[in-house]
Write a protein that holds these residues in place. Structure first.
Motif, PDB file in Angstrom:
ATOM      1  N   PRO A  15      28.001   4.188  19.233  1.00  0.00           N
ATOM      2  CA  PRO A  15      29.138   4.286  20.095  1.00  0.00           C
ATOM      3  C   PRO A  15      30.403   3.811  19.381  1.00  0.00           C
ATOM      4  N   ARG A  16      31.565   4.368  19.812  1.00  0.00           N
ATOM      5  CA  ARG A  16      32.822   4.047  19.515  1.00  0.00           C
ATOM      6  C   ARG A  16      33.147   2.482  19.324  1.00  0.00           C
ATOM      7  N   SER A  17      32.455   1.849  20.480  1.00  0.00           N
ATOM      8  CA  SER A  17      32.766   0.340  20.697  1.00  0.00           C
ATOM      9  C   SER A  17      32.153  -0.248  19.685  1.00  0.00           C
ATOM     10  N   PHE A  18      31.250   0.148  18.709  1.00  0.00           N
ATOM     11  CA  PHE A  18      30.627  -0.492  17.618  1.00  0.00           C
ATOM     12  C   PHE A  18      31.707  -0.598  16.377  1.00  0.00           C
ATOM     13  N   ARG A  20      35.156  -0.843  14.369  1.00  0.00           N
ATOM     14  CA  ARG A  20      36.437  -1.598  14.263  1.00  0.00           C
ATOM     15  C   ARG A  20      37.499  -1.081  13.547  1.00  0.00           C
ATOM     16  N   ASN A  25      33.743  -0.184   8.320  1.00  0.00           N
ATOM     17  CA  ASN A  25      32.502   0.064   9.022  1.00  0.00           C
ATOM     18  C   ASN A  25      31.305   0.626   8.218  1.00  0.00           C
TER      19      ASN A  25
END
Length: 110
Positions: A15-18, A20, A25
């Motif tokens: 998920p994009r929310s994971f 930063r 990353n």
């Protein structure tokens, strides 16, 4: 941020929310089934916005690429909206229920 995936799967969704912005990353896959790391493919998905006009008596069709969905409808108007893409506002002669009706129809179709 470090994300470790230890179970076997043919596809993984991060998920994009994971992720930063501005940070490293790292994605680590631990394959215990004899997989080949050179066969790993990373696919990114671009989230796009669409803006379209359909005039009374005409049809508007919205479609997505395979495995994509319409996730949100931010603005809908049955009247004379003001503004431009990304900053529309209700104008004169508007129906207050337009957005809720459009969202209901989309939910029924999908």
């Amino acid at each position: 941020m470090r994300l470790e995936i230890t179970h076997f799967s043919t596809t993984y969704h991060v998920p994009r929310s994971f992720l930063r912005d501005g940070e490293d990353n790292t994605l680590e896959l631990f394959e215990e089934q004899g997989g080949n790391p050179y066969e790993v493919k990373v696919a990114t998905v671009t989230i796009a916005n669409a803006c379209a006009k359909a005039y009374e008596g005409h049809r508007l069709e919205l479609a997505c690429n395979e495995n994509q969905v319409i996730s949100e409808i931010k603005f809908a108007s049955f009247g004379l909206p003001q503004g431009e893409r990304g900053s529309f506002k209700k104008g004169r002669c508007e129906s207050r229920q337009t957005l809720s009706v459009v969202k209901r129809v989309i939910n029924l179709l999908f």
